[in-house]
Motif scaffolding. Sequence first.
Motif, PDB file in Angstrom:
ATOM      1  N   UNK A 253      74.289  48.149  61.085  1.00  0.00           N
ATOM      2  CA  UNK A 253      73.152  48.947  61.561  1.00  0.00           C
ATOM      3  C   UNK A 253      71.886  48.635  60.780  1.00  0.00           C
ATOM      4  N   UNK A 254      72.021  48.476  59.444  1.00  0.00           N
ATOM      5  CA  UNK A 254      70.851  48.169  58.615  1.00  0.00           C
ATOM      6  C   UNK A 254      70.275  46.813  58.995  1.00  0.00           C
ATOM      7  N   UNK A 255      71.152  45.827  59.205  1.00  0.00           N
ATOM      8  CA  UNK A 255      70.677  44.496  59.596  1.00  0.00           C
ATOM      9  C   UNK A 255      69.950  44.548  60.937  1.00  0.00           C
ATOM     10  N   UNK A 256      70.504  45.322  61.861  1.00  0.00           N
ATOM     11  CA  UNK A 256      69.849  45.451  63.164  1.00  0.00           C
ATOM     12  C   UNK A 256      68.501  46.159  63.032  1.00  0.00           C
ATOM     13  N   UNK A 257      68.457  47.221  62.217  1.00  0.00           N
ATOM     14  CA  UNK A 257      67.202  47.947  62.012  1.00  0.00           C
ATOM     15  C   UNK A 257      66.165  47.048  61.339  1.00  0.00           C
ATOM     16  N   UNK A 258      66.614  46.257  60.354  1.00  0.00           N
ATOM     17  CA  UNK A 258      65.678  45.373  59.656  1.00  0.00           C
ATOM     18  C   UNK A 258      65.151  44.292  60.584  1.00  0.00           C
ATOM     19  N   UNK A 259      66.025  43.760  61.426  1.00  0.00           N
ATOM     20  CA  UNK A 259      65.581  42.757  62.395  1.00  0.00           C
ATOM     21  C   UNK A 259      64.550  43.352  63.355  1.00  0.00           C
ATOM     22  N   UNK A 260      64.816  44.570  63.822  1.00  0.00           N
ATOM     23  CA  UNK A 260      63.857  45.226  64.718  1.00  0.00           C
ATOM     24  C   UNK A 260      62.537  45.516  63.994  1.00  0.00           C
ATOM     25  N   UNK A 261      62.658  45.904  62.693  1.00  0.00           N
ATOM     26  CA  UNK A 261      61.448  46.180  61.920  1.00  0.00           C
ATOM     27  C   UNK A 261      60.593  44.915  61.774  1.00  0.00           C
ATOM     28  N   UNK A 262      61.244  43.795  61.471  1.00  0.00           N
ATOM     29  CA  UNK A 262      60.488  42.548  61.326  1.00  0.00           C
ATOM     30  C   UNK A 262      59.801  42.172  62.637  1.00  0.00           C
ATOM     31  N   UNK A 263      60.518  42.393  63.735  1.00  0.00           N
ATOM     32  CA  UNK A 263      59.929  42.065  65.025  1.00  0.00           C
ATOM     33  C   UNK A 263      58.728  42.968  65.316  1.00  0.00           C
ATOM     34  N   UNK A 264      58.877  44.263  65.007  1.00  0.00           N
ATOM     35  CA  UNK A 264      57.751  45.188  65.227  1.00  0.00           C
ATOM     36  C   UNK A 264      56.578  44.852  64.312  1.00  0.00           C
ATOM     37  N   UNK A 265      56.876  44.536  63.042  1.00  0.00           N
ATOM     38  CA  UNK A 265      55.812  44.197  62.092  1.00  0.00           C
ATOM     39  C   UNK A 265      55.081  42.930  62.531  1.00  0.00           C
TER      40      UNK A 265
END
Length: 232
Positions: free
Chosen positions: A103-115
């Motif tokens: 879940x953390x990896x998925x959240x971090x990937x989504x965060x990088x994409x949003x950033x």
Amino acid sequence: MSDDDAVDVESPDEAEGDAARANGTAEAAAEGAAGESAGNESADGEPSGGARRDGEAIAAAVAEHDEALAREVAALEADLEEARERLRERDEEVDELTSKLARVKADFSNYKERAKRKQEDIRERASEALVERLTPVRNDLLRALDQDEGSDLRPGVESTLEKFDEVLADEGVESIAPEPGEEVDPARHQVMLRVDSDRPEGTIHEVYEPGYEMGDRVLSEAKVTVSTGDGE
């Protein structure tokens, strides 16, 4: 037939005597064995007191050993069950941590994409805002060029330059324009050539073209000439 060739033939009485003697020997041996056996038995055929006590002691020792072995087996089984329980708990903990990591990896990937999208959006908006502020300056330059050839363009150009400087200042851009006689800063000044001048050797003689910096970053170096110290 001579006496030497005669064969001794045992008479019936002698054979019976030999059998009686053999039978007496066997009976004596049996009686001896029975006597030895009778030493460990009582008169009524039951085991003697010493033999009975030995048997009871052996039985008690076996029973005690069995009880100790049973307790040891029970303790080992309890330890095994406890170890299995700890292993199940560890497996559950590993599964939970694995799920959290995913879940953390998925959240971090989504965060990088949003950033990334946000940075692109900010960059586009910043560029749009800068262009919106620069286009009026360009329009002023175009109007200055539309004037008659004999007219004085200097006031209009100076006014346009002031607007341009205001735009740069609002964006945090400052001009790099060192005074003559200052020391050369290789990080902010680009030496174009050396000229004979009465200024101290190695100092700036003249600014050929100003540079620009934004915060701690040099956007472009100021182009300068440097004195050789050999003035006329």
